[in-house]
Design a protein around this motif. Structure first.
Motif, PDB file in Angstrom:
ATOM      1  N   ASN A  66      50.662  48.591  -9.026  1.00 32.22           N
ATOM      2  CA  ASN A  66      50.290  48.998 -10.378  1.00 32.22           C
ATOM      3  C   ASN A  66      48.982  48.301 -10.719  1.00 32.22           C
ATOM      4  OD1 ASN A  66      50.997  46.349 -11.070  1.00 32.22           O
ATOM      5  ND2 ASN A  66      53.046  46.940 -11.665  1.00 32.22           N
ATOM      6  N   GLY A  67      48.398  48.695 -11.783  1.00 35.76           N
ATOM      7  CA  GLY A  67      47.147  48.073 -12.173  1.00 35.76           C
ATOM      8  C   GLY A  67      45.939  48.689 -11.479  1.00 35.76           C
ATOM      9  N   ARG A  68      45.001  47.856 -11.072  1.00 32.38           N
ATOM     10  CA  ARG A  68      43.743  48.326 -10.507  1.00 32.38           C
ATOM     11  C   ARG A  68      43.919  49.005  -9.152  1.00 32.38           C
ATOM     12  NH1 ARG A  68      39.310  48.089  -7.951  1.00 32.38           N
ATOM     13  NH2 ARG A  68      37.247  47.605  -8.607  1.00 32.38           N
ATOM     14  N   ARG A  69      44.811  48.516  -8.301  1.00 31.28           N
ATOM     15  CA  ARG A  69      44.982  49.072  -6.952  1.00 31.28           C
ATOM     16  C   ARG A  69      46.424  49.533  -6.752  1.00 31.28           C
ATOM     17  NH1 ARG A  69      42.285  45.741  -3.785  1.00 31.28           N
ATOM     18  NH2 ARG A  69      40.727  47.297  -3.255  1.00 31.28           N
ATOM     19  N   ILE A  70      46.565  50.738  -6.240  1.00 34.22           N
ATOM     20  CA  ILE A  70      47.877  51.248  -5.836  1.00 34.22           C
ATOM     21  C   ILE A  70      47.770  51.736  -4.395  1.00 34.22           C
ATOM     22  CG2 ILE A  70      48.630  51.867  -8.169  1.00 34.22           C
ATOM     23  CD1 ILE A  70      47.953  54.781  -7.510  1.00 34.22           C
ATOM     24  N   TRP A  71      48.900  51.827  -3.716  1.00 33.53           N
ATOM     25  CA  TRP A  71      48.941  52.318  -2.342  1.00 33.53           C
ATOM     26  C   TRP A  71      49.849  53.538  -2.285  1.00 33.53           C
ATOM     27  CZ3 TRP A  71      48.987  47.209  -3.648  1.00 33.53           C
ATOM     28  CH2 TRP A  71      47.987  46.417  -3.102  1.00 33.53           C
ATOM     29  N   VAL A  72      49.365  54.589  -1.656  1.00 32.89           N
ATOM     30  CA  VAL A  72      50.154  55.804  -1.492  1.00 32.89           C
ATOM     31  C   VAL A  72      50.594  55.878  -0.040  1.00 32.89           C
ATOM     32  CG1 VAL A  72      50.144  58.321  -1.596  1.00 32.89           C
ATOM     33  CG2 VAL A  72      48.946  56.997  -3.355  1.00 32.89           C
ATOM     34  N   ASN A  73      51.879  56.056   0.162  1.00 32.24           N
ATOM     35  CA  ASN A  73      52.430  56.160   1.502  1.00 32.24           C
ATOM     36  C   ASN A  73      53.139  57.497   1.640  1.00 32.24           C
ATOM     37  OD1 ASN A  73      54.605  55.811   3.648  1.00 32.24           O
ATOM     38  ND2 ASN A  73      53.370  53.972   3.914  1.00 32.24           N
ATOM     39  N   VAL A  74      52.802  58.240   2.676  1.00 32.97           N
ATOM     40  CA  VAL A  74      53.495  59.485   2.988  1.00 32.97           C
ATOM     41  C   VAL A  74      54.422  59.183   4.163  1.00 32.97           C
ATOM     42  CG1 VAL A  74      53.276  61.878   3.700  1.00 32.97           C
ATOM     43  CG2 VAL A  74      51.567  60.880   2.179  1.00 32.97           C
ATOM     44  N   PRO A  75      55.720  59.044   3.894  1.00 36.28           N
ATOM     45  CA  PRO A  75      56.656  58.704   4.970  1.00 36.28           C
ATOM     46  C   PRO A  75      56.735  59.791   6.035  1.00 36.28           C
ATOM     47  CG  PRO A  75      57.654  58.338   2.826  1.00 36.28           C
ATOM     48  CD  PRO A  75      56.390  59.100   2.595  1.00 36.28           C
ATOM     49  N   ILE A  76      57.227  59.380   7.183  1.00 39.62           N
ATOM     50  CA  ILE A  76      57.412  60.286   8.313  1.00 39.62           C
ATOM     51  C   ILE A  76      58.886  60.674   8.335  1.00 39.62           C
ATOM     52  CG2 ILE A  76      57.258  60.485  10.822  1.00 39.62           C
ATOM     53  CD1 ILE A  76      55.211  58.043  10.539  1.00 39.62           C
ATOM     54  N   GLY A  77      59.167  61.961   8.338  1.00 41.10           N
ATOM     55  CA  GLY A  77      60.549  62.432   8.361  1.00 41.10           C
ATOM     56  C   GLY A  77      60.757  63.558   7.376  1.00 41.10           C
ATOM     57  N   ARG A  78      61.984  63.723   6.957  1.00 40.39           N
ATOM     58  CA  ARG A  78      62.381  64.817   6.066  1.00 40.39           C
ATOM     59  C   ARG A  78      62.036  64.509   4.621  1.00 40.39           C
ATOM     60  NH1 ARG A  78      67.304  67.454   6.899  1.00 40.39           N
ATOM     61  NH2 ARG A  78      66.558  68.565   5.068  1.00 40.39           N
ATOM     62  N   LEU A  79      60.799  64.745   4.258  1.00 38.81           N
ATOM     63  CA  LEU A  79      60.351  64.452   2.896  1.00 38.81           C
ATOM     64  C   LEU A  79      61.042  65.322   1.856  1.00 38.81           C
ATOM     65  CD1 LEU A  79      56.527  63.920   3.383  1.00 38.81           C
ATOM     66  CD2 LEU A  79      58.348  62.237   3.310  1.00 38.81           C
ATOM     67  N   ASP A  80      61.514  66.487   2.263  1.00 42.70           N
ATOM     68  CA  ASP A  80      62.180  67.377   1.311  1.00 42.70           C
ATOM     69  C   ASP A  80      63.473  66.781   0.765  1.00 42.70           C
ATOM     70  OD1 ASP A  80      63.232  67.679   3.945  1.00 42.70           O
ATOM     71  OD2 ASP A  80      64.150  69.582   3.380  1.00 42.70           O
ATOM     72  N   THR A  81      63.978  65.712   1.404  1.00 42.83           N
ATOM     73  CA  THR A  81      65.210  65.083   0.932  1.00 42.83           C
ATOM     74  C   THR A  81      64.938  63.990  -0.101  1.00 42.83           C
ATOM     75  OG1 THR A  81      65.196  63.413   2.688  1.00 42.83           O
ATOM     76  CG2 THR A  81      66.325  65.483   3.164  1.00 42.83           C
ATOM     77  N   MET A  82      63.681  63.705  -0.374  1.00 43.42           N
ATOM     78  CA  MET A  82      63.285  62.608  -1.248  1.00 43.42           C
ATOM     79  C   MET A  82      63.037  63.132  -2.666  1.00 43.42           C
ATOM     80  SD  MET A  82      60.279  59.944  -0.167  1.00 43.42           S
ATOM     81  CE  MET A  82      58.924  61.054  -0.491  1.00 43.42           C
ATOM     82  N   ARG A  83      63.804  62.598  -3.651  1.00 45.52           N
ATOM     83  CA  ARG A  83      63.647  63.029  -5.040  1.00 45.52           C
ATOM     84  C   ARG A  83      63.212  61.866  -5.911  1.00 45.52           C
ATOM     85  NH1 ARG A  83      69.234  65.648  -4.981  1.00 45.52           N
ATOM     86  NH2 ARG A  83      69.622  63.889  -6.346  1.00 45.52           N
ATOM     87  N   TRP A  84      62.548  62.193  -7.013  1.00 52.21           N
ATOM     88  CA  TRP A  84      61.974  61.178  -7.898  1.00 52.21           C
ATOM     89  C   TRP A  84      63.002  60.202  -8.462  1.00 52.21           C
ATOM     90  CZ3 TRP A  84      63.371  60.599 -12.987  1.00 52.21           C
ATOM     91  CH2 TRP A  84      64.138  61.621 -13.533  1.00 52.21           C
ATOM     92  N   ASP A  85      64.255  60.621  -8.620  1.00 55.95           N
ATOM     93  CA  ASP A  85      65.254  59.755  -9.234  1.00 55.95           C
ATOM     94  C   ASP A  85      66.148  59.052  -8.220  1.00 55.95           C
ATOM     95  OD1 ASP A  85      66.545  62.079  -8.461  1.00 55.95           O
ATOM     96  OD2 ASP A  85      67.814  62.175 -10.233  1.00 55.95           O
ATOM     97  N   ASP A  86      65.789  59.102  -6.934  1.00 51.48           N
ATOM     98  CA  ASP A  86      66.571  58.431  -5.903  1.00 51.48           C
ATOM     99  C   ASP A  86      66.305  56.924  -5.906  1.00 51.48           C
ATOM    100  OD1 ASP A  86      67.788  60.716  -4.925  1.00 51.48           O
ATOM    101  OD2 ASP A  86      66.233  61.091  -3.438  1.00 51.48           O
ATOM    102  N   VAL A  87      67.160  56.212  -5.203  1.00 54.10           N
ATOM    103  CA  VAL A  87      66.991  54.775  -5.021  1.00 54.10           C
ATOM    104  C   VAL A  87      66.381  54.554  -3.647  1.00 54.10           C
ATOM    105  CG1 VAL A  87      68.206  52.564  -4.816  1.00 54.10           C
ATOM    106  CG2 VAL A  87      68.962  54.259  -6.505  1.00 54.10           C
TER     107      VAL A  87
END
Length: 132
Positions: A66-87
């Motif tokens: 958060n703040g000035r620098r953030i990092w974006v990671n695109v995981p390898i695998g079934r991304l369609d199973t990943m939802r915004w409200d998951d843990v």
């Protein structure tokens, strides 16, 4: 008893409908997060701090920091199973998160685990022009 359960379920659905309608697409959500930021070269590992947040962009990416620098990671695998409200469950070996570390996504409500994903490279985004 059944009638009360049905009524409670209907109220829950009606309350959730406006929130779902306001939800942005994953592309729009990521674009909003990156607005005004410049990408720097990807890195293999990051050292998250206790102040850093992590945010799942449904089916797309995980944003750390958060703040000035953030990092974006695109995981390898079934991304369609990943939802915004998951843990997000991360097993760290040492103080860093690195490419190929395994992560598990768990449904927040049912606690059912989804397929294991591996972290990809971390792309840093900074506010303003990139610093090389």
């Amino acid at each position: 008893m059944l009638r009360a359960s049905v009524a409670m379920a209907m109220v829950a659905l009606l309350a959730a409908a406006p929130a779902a309608a306001k939800r942005k697409t994953p592309d729009a959500e990521l674009a909003e997060l990156l607005k005004g930021r410049t990408a720097e070269p990807a890195v293999r590992c990051i050292t998250p701090t206790t102040n850093d947040s992590q945010r799942i962009i449904s089916g797309k990416a995980i944003v750390y920091g958060n703040g000035r620098r953030i990092w974006v990671n695109v995981p390898i695998g079934r991304l369609d199973t990943m939802r915004w409200d998951d843990v997000l469950v991360t097993e760290r070996f040492g103080g860093q998160l690195c490419r190929n570390d395994q992560i598990r996504i768990v449904d927040r409500f049912s606690h059912v685990p989804r397929p294991i994903l591996r972290l990809g490279d971390f792309v840093p985004y900074v506010k303003g022009p990139a610093q090389r």
